[in-house]
Design an enzyme around this catalytic site. Structure first.
Site, mmCIF file in Angstrom:
data_model
loop_
_atom_site.group_PDB
_atom_site.id
_atom_site.type_symbol
_atom_site.label_atom_id
_atom_site.label_comp_id
_atom_site.label_asym_id
_atom_site.label_seq_id
_atom_site.Cartn_x
_atom_site.Cartn_y
_atom_site.Cartn_z
ATOM 1 N N GLU A 274 0.950 -1.144 0.040
ATOM 2 C CA GLU A 274 -0.104 0.036 0.111
ATOM 3 C C GLU A 274 0.726 1.363 -0.063
ATOM 4 O O GLU A 274 1.862 1.191 0.279
ATOM 5 C CB GLU A 274 -0.680 -0.079 1.009
ATOM 6 C CG GLU A 274 -1.842 1.196 1.459
ATOM 7 C CD GLU A 274 -2.702 1.321 0.174
ATOM 8 O OE1 GLU A 274 -2.941 2.321 -0.302
ATOM 9 O OE2 GLU A 274 -2.966 0.263 -0.574
ATOM 10 N N LYS B 154 -6.069 -5.314 -7.040
ATOM 11 C CA LYS B 154 -5.451 -6.249 -6.274
ATOM 12 C C LYS B 154 -6.245 -6.445 -5.019
ATOM 13 O O LYS B 154 -6.507 -7.566 -4.517
ATOM 14 C CB LYS B 154 -4.073 -5.826 -5.954
ATOM 15 C CG LYS B 154 -3.029 -5.965 -7.292
ATOM 16 C CD LYS B 154 -1.534 -5.479 -6.863
ATOM 17 C CE LYS B 154 -0.750 -5.403 -7.901
ATOM 18 N NZ LYS B 154 0.670 -5.171 -7.849
ATOM 19 N N LYS B 155 -6.628 -5.397 -4.333
ATOM 20 C CA LYS B 155 -7.272 -5.370 -3.267
ATOM 21 C C LYS B 155 -8.721 -6.012 -3.464
ATOM 22 O O LYS B 155 -9.236 -6.734 -2.622
ATOM 23 C CB LYS B 155 -8.016 -3.820 -2.954
ATOM 24 C CG LYS B 155 -6.506 -3.105 -2.396
ATOM 25 C CD LYS B 155 -6.972 -1.667 -1.897
ATOM 26 C CE LYS B 155 -5.696 -0.958 -1.315
ATOM 27 N NZ LYS B 155 -4.669 -0.876 -2.571
ATOM 28 N N VAL B 156 -9.351 -5.678 -4.587
ATOM 29 C CA VAL B 156 -10.994 -6.587 -4.886
ATOM 30 C C VAL B 156 -10.422 -8.119 -4.760
ATOM 31 O O VAL B 156 -11.005 -9.010 -3.958
ATOM 32 C CB VAL B 156 -11.396 -6.180 -6.334
ATOM 33 C CG1 VAL B 156 -12.417 -7.006 -6.745
ATOM 34 C CG2 VAL B 156 -11.582 -4.766 -6.268
#
Length: 630
Positions: free
Chosen positions: A23, A363-365
């Site tokens: 992040e 990527k977070k999904v």
């Protein structure tokens, strides 16, 4: 097999140290990441007694004047420094060394070896007085100073202090730099000339020399977007925050259409893809309004991506509280895009193929789908006071400044407030009806409010019109409160306001439908009335607002108070591109703007009454309210 691989992959990620998380290190609003053991212990001690709804996080940033913030615990002498710039502190270097070297836990500071005279310039072989890792608020951040040397004693001291508190000093310019610290007597053009750049990379946070000092004083990363940290000549892309739906503003910045402001360090292929998408976007501006999906009124659980949306929404709320308006917009656009999908998105490739979802959000999904969690969100929740801030901010009549004040006074839950805090009338009502105000209102109940108002008020004046705006008009399954747009054919706002204040609202109080006025307006002025209501036969209080609108401005008001906010900003930006402006009162042409798009003339009103005509004049196909989910 695929499921096991994904789970194993994310399991390995979670074993890594927090600082290896991919992040954004450039997010200068990020919460101080303390050690987990210390955090859990403090969080358990300070856990609030009462809470409601999902647990969110609130990054603590300072937006109030520094003089309003109380002295941090364990730093008794810091109060003398609050309103002093870092440059002036340098004149009292010996005293300041003693103050700023004092660890937060009150223990004795460590001393740099072999430093009989500390002028901020570290001699060869001289070690830094590094703080314990859990106290290093700049850990993971890379600072570039301008001028980037420690020749000047004051700057040398700032550099050394930043390093002691965890920062890495980059002695040469590189792409991984997270913060650029500029001396106050220099400007943005000076920096660009020195770096030989046309513009500073967007991922680098640009602040003046005061910023590191304030962070050290308060023991966490303060909000870098405040006025006192700005650099002369640097145009900061923060205009989005000036466009809330309840504020009379009429334009958005160019940047409101950035695709994914949370993305950084993109690959070359991704950058090319983004550029291609942006170029295509700019060539067919109006076509974006054709791609808006219909609000089906179904509950969130019926959406195949409901869980992903829920977690991303928590992350968006986190950035909202941190005043990080770029990432907030990026998350909102990603959420809106996911809501339009008829199938569950399970991989980063599928997510990245969706417009307005960038590589990092993709990527977070994938992480959420395969792990049912988001480590970035968990890291944001590490600040012990986050839960308390969140709880206080949910109370009606409480804003960021008040919540900050209560936290600094030592209050940790609602019982503390009731026993010790000085509460206003509205705050007491907000606490007494906390659960009612936090509970979403089902659409069926919204219909009953609509019916009751119409039946009651039509007996007094059948010509007056009541229209519920907001998410209800967009077809949502539930709403936060009841927002009535009130108008009367061929009448001014004065007439509408007088009818409501003198006749309608008193009648609704007599019928015991209205319970209290929370923010009332005078008969001679104002356009809103805020209060609370309860349907006959129920004890549940609901927040209710009456928005008084003159007949000639009804169309523009319907657009403005229907939303959603991204759709509204998009329309206002489109109007601005056409040399026009759009606000809650109407659409204006021939608007002349000067430097930095400052409006010189108000322009000429083109349309205010007809909602559809405003769309037509902007060359946008008519979009019914159910389709305004941008």
């Amino acid at each position: 097999m695929e499921k096991e691989k994904k789970e194993a992959f994310f399991h390995e990620l979670y074993q890594l140290d927090d600082e290896s998380e991919e992040e954004d290190l450039s997010d200068a609003d990020a919460i101080l990441r303390r050690s987990k053991s210390t955090t859990k212990a403090r969080a358990n001690r300070n856990r609030p007694i009462r809470s409601s709804g999902p647990k969110h996080s609130l990054g603590r940033t300072i937006s109030a004047p520094l003089s309003q913030i109380s002295t941090p615990i364990g730093c008794q002498a810091v109060s003398t420094l609050v309103n002093t710039s870092f440059s002036s502190i340098m004149a009292r270097k010996a005293q300041k060394d003693e103050v700023l070297d004092t660890p937060h836990d009150g223990s004795q500071p460590s001393k740099a070896k072999g430093s009989a005279k500390d002028n901020g310039k570290r001699k060869r072989g001289q070690s830094l007085a590094l703080l314990p890792e859990s106290q290093q608020i700049f850990k993971g951040l890379i600072f570039f100073f301008f001028p980037n040397n420690n020749v000047a004693p004051a700057r040398g001291f700032r550099i050394r202090k930043a390093m002691e508190w965890g920062a890495v000093w980059a002695e040469e310019w590189k792409s991984t730099i997270t913060h650029v610290i500029v001396d106050k007597n220099l400007c943005y053009k000076d920096l660009l000339w020195f770096l030989k750049l046309d513009a500073l990379p967007p991922e680098a946070v640009l602040v003046n020399e005061t910023y590191p000092s304030d962070c050290i004083i308060y023991r966490f990363l303060v909000n870098p977007n405040q006025h006192q940290y700005r650099i002369t000549g640097h145009e900061e892309a923060q205009a989005i925050k000036d466009l809330p739906l309840d504020f009379d503003e009429d334009e958005s910045p160019e940047g409101s259409f950035n695709f994914d402001e949370s993305d950084e360090d993109h690959s070359e292929d991704e950058k090319k893809t983004k550029t291609k998408l942006k170029n295509s976007f700019n060539k067919s501006w109006q076509e974006n309004f054709n791609r808006m999906a219909k609000q089906d009124g179904k509950g969130k659980s019926e959406n195949p991506n409901a869980r992903t949306i829920e977690v991303l929404q928590l992350m968006a709320e986190h950035y909202d509280r941190m005043h990080d308006h770029w990432r907030l917009t990026a998350y909102r656009r990603a959420i809106a895009a996911l809501r339009k999908q008829s199938t569950k998105i399970i991989s980063r490739e599928e997510a990245f193929a969706i417009p307005f979802i960038g590589e990092r959000l993709a990527k977070k999904v994938e992480e959420i789908v395969w792990t049912n969690r988001l480590k970035r969100l968990e890291n944001a929740n590490l600040e012990p006071n986050d839960e308390v801030f969140q709880l206080f901010l949910k109370i009606y009549g409480v804003g960021y400044a008040q919540a900050t004040k209560w936290i600094d006074q030592g209050h940790r839950n609602i019982d503390d407030l009731l026993a010790k805090a000085q509460l206003t009338k509205n705050q007491k009502i907000g606490i007494e009806h906390f659960d009612d105000f936090q509970t979403r209102i089902p659409r069926a109940e919204m219909d009953r409010h609509d019916q009751y108002i119409r039946e009651t008020c039509n007996k007094i004046d059948a010509s007056i019109q009541f229209i519920i705006g907001g998410s209800y008009r967009r077809g949502a399954a539930d709403s936060r409160d009841v927002d009535f747009i009130v108008t009367k054919p061929n009448c001014s706002i004065d007439v509408v306001r007088n009818i409501m204040l003198e006749t309608m609202i008193p009648k609704l109080f007599d019928n015991e439908y209205l319970k209290v006025g929370l923010a009332t307006t005078a008969k001679a002025d104002g356009s809103k009335w805020h209060g609370a209501s309860a349907l006959p036969g129920t004890s549940i209080w609901r927040r209710i607002d009456f928005l008084f609108v003159p007949w000639e401005e009804l169309g523009a008001a319907l657009i403005y108070f229907t939303g959603n906010d991204i759709f509204n900003r998009s329309l206002r930006l489109l109007a601005s591109k056409k040399g026009m402006r759009l606000n809650q009162r109407g659409l204006y042409k021939d608007v002349i703007r000067g430097k930095n798009r400052e409006r010189i003339t108000q322009g000429t009103l083109v349309e205010g009454k007809d909602e559809k005509r405003i769309f037509e004049l902007l060359d946008v196909p008519w979009r019914p309210p159910h389709y305004r989910i941008y």
